[in-house]
Write an enzyme that holds these catalytic residues in place. Structure first.
Site, short mmCIF file in Angstrom:
data_model
loop_
_atom_site.label_atom_id
_atom_site.label_comp_id
_atom_site.label_asym_id
_atom_site.label_seq_id
_atom_site.Cartn_x
_atom_site.Cartn_y
_atom_site.Cartn_z
N CYS A 108 -7.93 4.82 42.08
CA CYS A 108 -6.91 3.82 42.38
C CYS A 108 -5.79 3.86 41.35
O CYS A 108 -5.96 4.35 40.23
CB CYS A 108 -7.51 2.42 42.43
N CYS A 130 -6.54 2.09 38.14
CA CYS A 130 -7.43 2.88 37.27
C CYS A 130 -6.63 3.93 36.50
O CYS A 130 -6.89 4.19 35.32
CB CYS A 130 -8.50 3.58 38.12
N ASP A 179 26.91 26.01 52.46
CA ASP A 179 27.53 27.29 52.13
C ASP A 179 27.47 28.14 53.40
O ASP A 179 26.59 27.93 54.24
CB ASP A 179 26.74 27.95 50.99
#
Length: 702
Positions: free
Chosen positions: A16, A19, A396
């Protein structure tokens, strides 16, 4: 000043976002460590200084986080659902909770046996959470575990054992589901790591040996059999085969590889055997760079994620204050203490910031991983978000909208001369020329498998063309002005040449033994997909397309008209392209520039998002651009815009889910209807909605 050396480790069991933040803090507090960073998306730890494996394991012990060397490669273990630790804990907690519910129903909630069963369910399901929560409480650090610990202990103190046990179980289930979902999101990156084989067969000093890729050196000869993956970047020394490059470029169609062609680590050799001369060490291969850049991209926080992180710092203390006020103020005004303490505890549970914290990173991780599998390298959440806001795209011309090399587009012959015969003798002359347009005539001859005829007495005349003798005929090829000097050109020939020049093509003439023989039109051809891409961009909401080119204005206008481009700026030097991008960006408009990553570097850097064509094999493109289209495939551009916009929408939806559900639950405090059950369902529901909504980004295809 010496460069700071950083140590990296891969992390296991990082489940998580909270954590990850906690582990990062713990590592930063180690005595010989500075500047520790945890990349939650890629499950990586990076830090400057020294730390032993034991110290790092101790820093992650609160959540069972393990550290492994960055170079260690081991197959991902498929752990059956019921053998996963978090699922076993949830199941045991469920059994004790069920027994407690049965006992309390039969003998009442105050029955000592029922209370003991509920207490066991709480301890089994919440031990790791309590340990971490109490440690945080001592340090006055308030995260999800701290809030849950206070709420559950408080519920037990006021006698709500059943509610506390149910909350612990639901929280354990929520954690298990979040861990599963994040692992799914990370699979797109872990699958990249496993693309290239860990060892290969090489020939060194006339001996054939099997070596780990880490021991293979530049110049070694790689032996690749049909059906094998290529282990290293290199050039084909001998052999002929088709190679599936989908892992690198996203192309589904295999590419023919023969002598002197470039091959990439992680691609699949399909039909023939190849001998490949290794050109890069394992850490420098294209796939290694892609993995490194993608992992770094996941660590780079997007603007919305930075906002959420900042917001969460104030959000959690605010929830604690609201919970305290909820528990204290109504009783002071005469309400029941137990009822409102219970309501305050429910506010703590519903206020857990987990869903909010994870709302952005899980979407970014999923989107960047999906893009990498499709052959699009996005170098950070900030670029992903910027791409989602783009309304103007500047292109381009050469090598982006066009193929980047000249091709013969038209052949007009004089009466009595066959097209292939003329092309054959002209190509014989041009084979000896160094002019770029000469190569186009030679390629056209080779494409038709015409016989090569030796040319004698070759002469190259600067600014005019070339002349030589071919099978007793004097053949001149070159500019129309020179052809007019060698022979008289009819009005019809001049009209035909003028029409082709108006289309932006370079026109050459051929004279054989003093007589006009024919015309050749050569152009840098437009990519087959360019028109379709421009149309798709407009369909998905791009307001303006612009061509920026150093080419002749007449040629640029002709191509722009053919493709449906809105604005053309031709005859530009690199610095002029930079000025053009700045003009297009005026008024805080977001502009994407797409080019080859080298000549267009200033414009790419100035644009809101710089996109390089052909990242595979082009180190400059990988390094300079914000986004690289690995397969040199322009059709990846609309996909990238679509993915970016969908990611932006998903992040907004996630924040709405995370905040909306919590606000709805908190409003239940007013009539006193908020329960711990509703609170945990609101928190768990928000987290699951956020994660599952983000995982939908994995399904977006080109």
């Amino acid at each position: 000043m010496a460069e700071t050396i950083r140590t990296e480790y891969r992390l296991e069991n990082l489940s998580c976002a909270n954590c990850a933040m906690k582990f990062e803090k713990n590592v930063s507090r180690l005595p010989n460590v500075e500047a520790a960073t945890v990349n939650f998306g890629a499950s990586k730890l990076s830090f400057a200084g020294n730390a032993s494996i034991d110290e790092l394991l101790a820093a992650g012990a609160f959540d069972g986080i393990r550290v492994v060397p960055i170079s260690q490669r081991k197959p991902t273990e498929k752990v059956p659902f019921f053998k996963r630790r978090e699922n076993i804990v949830s199941l045991i907690s469920l059994l004790f909770l069920a027994a407690g519910l049965f006992t309390s129903t039969k003998y009442g909630e105050t029955n000592i046996a029922a209370i003991i069963l509920f207490a066991i369910a709480i301890v089994v399901g919440g031990t790791s959470m309590f340990i971490d929560g109490l440690k945080n409480l001592v340090r006055l650090e308030f995260d999800m575990n701290t809030l849950m610990t206070i709420a559950i202990i408080g519920a037990a103190i006021i006698g709500e054992w059943r509610e506390a046990a149910v909350v612990v179980l639901l929280f354990a289930i929520s954690e298990a589901l979040e861990s599963y979902s994040m692992n799914k999101a990370r699979q797109s990156i872990s699958s990249l790591v496993d693309i290239a084989p860990p060892s290969a067969t090489i020939r060194r000093n006339d001996k054939i040996v099997e070596l780990p890729t880490e021991e293979i050196r530049i110049g070694d000869v790689l032996l690749v059999k049909p059906g094998q993956k290529i282990a290293m970047d290199g050039t084909v020394r001998s052999g002929y085969s088709t190679v599936n490059q989908a892992a690198i470029t996203g192309e589904s169609v295999p590419v023919i590889k023969q002598t002197n062609d470039t091959v990439f680590a992680g691609t699949m050799n399909e039909e023939g055997s190849l001998e490949v001369t290794v050109t890069k060490l394992v850490e420098d291969t294209t796939i290694a760079k892609i993995i490194h850049l993608v992992e770094d991209a996941q660590a780079e926080k997007a603007p919305s994620q930075k906002f959420i992180d900042k917001f969460a710092k104030y959000y959690t203390p605010a929830i604690i204050v609201i919970a305290a006020l909820t528990a204290i103020i109504p009783p002071l005004l005469g309400a029941d203490w137990q009822t409102w303490i219970y309501q305050g505890l429910a506010v703590l549970v519903v206020g857990c910031p987990c869903a909010l914290v994870v709302s952005t990173p899980v979407a970014i991780v999923t989107a960047i991983g999906n893009a990498a599998r499709q052959g699009v390298l996005i170098k950070g959440g900030i670029h992903l978000e910027e791409m989602g806001h783009i309304k103007t795209v500047a292109f381009d011309k050469t090598g982006t909208l066009t193929k980047g090399y000249p091709e013969v587009t038209n052949i007009i012959t004089a009466a009595g001369i066959k097209e292939e015969e003329l092309l054959q003798v002209v190509a014989s002359v041009e084979r000896l020329s160094q002019h770029p347009l000469a190569r186009a005539l030679v390629n056209a001859s080779e494409a038709r498998s015409l016989r090569v005829i030796p040319a004698l007495n070759f002469q190259s005349l600067t600014g005019k063309g070339a002349i030589a003798d071919v099978e007793g005929q004097n053949v001149a090829v070159g500019s129309l002005r020179w052809m007019g000097e060698l022979t008289e050109l009819s009005a019809e020939v001049k009209t035909q040449a003028g029409a082709m020049q108006t289309e932006g093509k370079s026109v050459m003439g051929a004279v054989i033994d003093g007589t006009f023989a024919g015309l050749f039109a050569v152009a840098d051809p437009v990519r087959n997909e360019s028109k379709r891409v421009i149309e798709r961009l407009k369909e998905i909401g791009i307001d303006k397309t612009v061509m920026l080119t150093g080419d002749d204005p007449k040629t640029a206008q002709a191509i722009a008209a053919q493709l449906g481009i809105d604005d053309v700026r031709a005859g530009l030097m690199p610095e002029d392209k930079l000025i053009a991008i700045r003009e297009l960006s005026e008024g805080k408009k977001r502009v994407a520039m797409i080019g080859d990553g080298i000549n267009d570097a200033p414009a790419l850097a100035a644009a809101s998002v710089g996109i390089a064509m052909g990242g595979a094999g082009t180190d400059a493109a990988l390094e300079t651009a914000d986004i690289a289209l690995m397969a040199d495939d322009l059709e990846q551009l609309p996909y990238t815009v679509k993915l970016s916009r969908k990611t932006l929408r998903t992040i907004k939806e996630n924040i709405m889910f995370a905040v909306g559900l919590k606000i709805a639950a908190l409003l239940l405090v007013i009539p006193g209807w908020l329960t711990l059950w509703i609170a945990i369902f609101a928190d768990m529901g928000a987290t699951l909605l956020v994660v599952l909504n983000s995982l939908r980004l994995m399904k977006i295809q080109k």
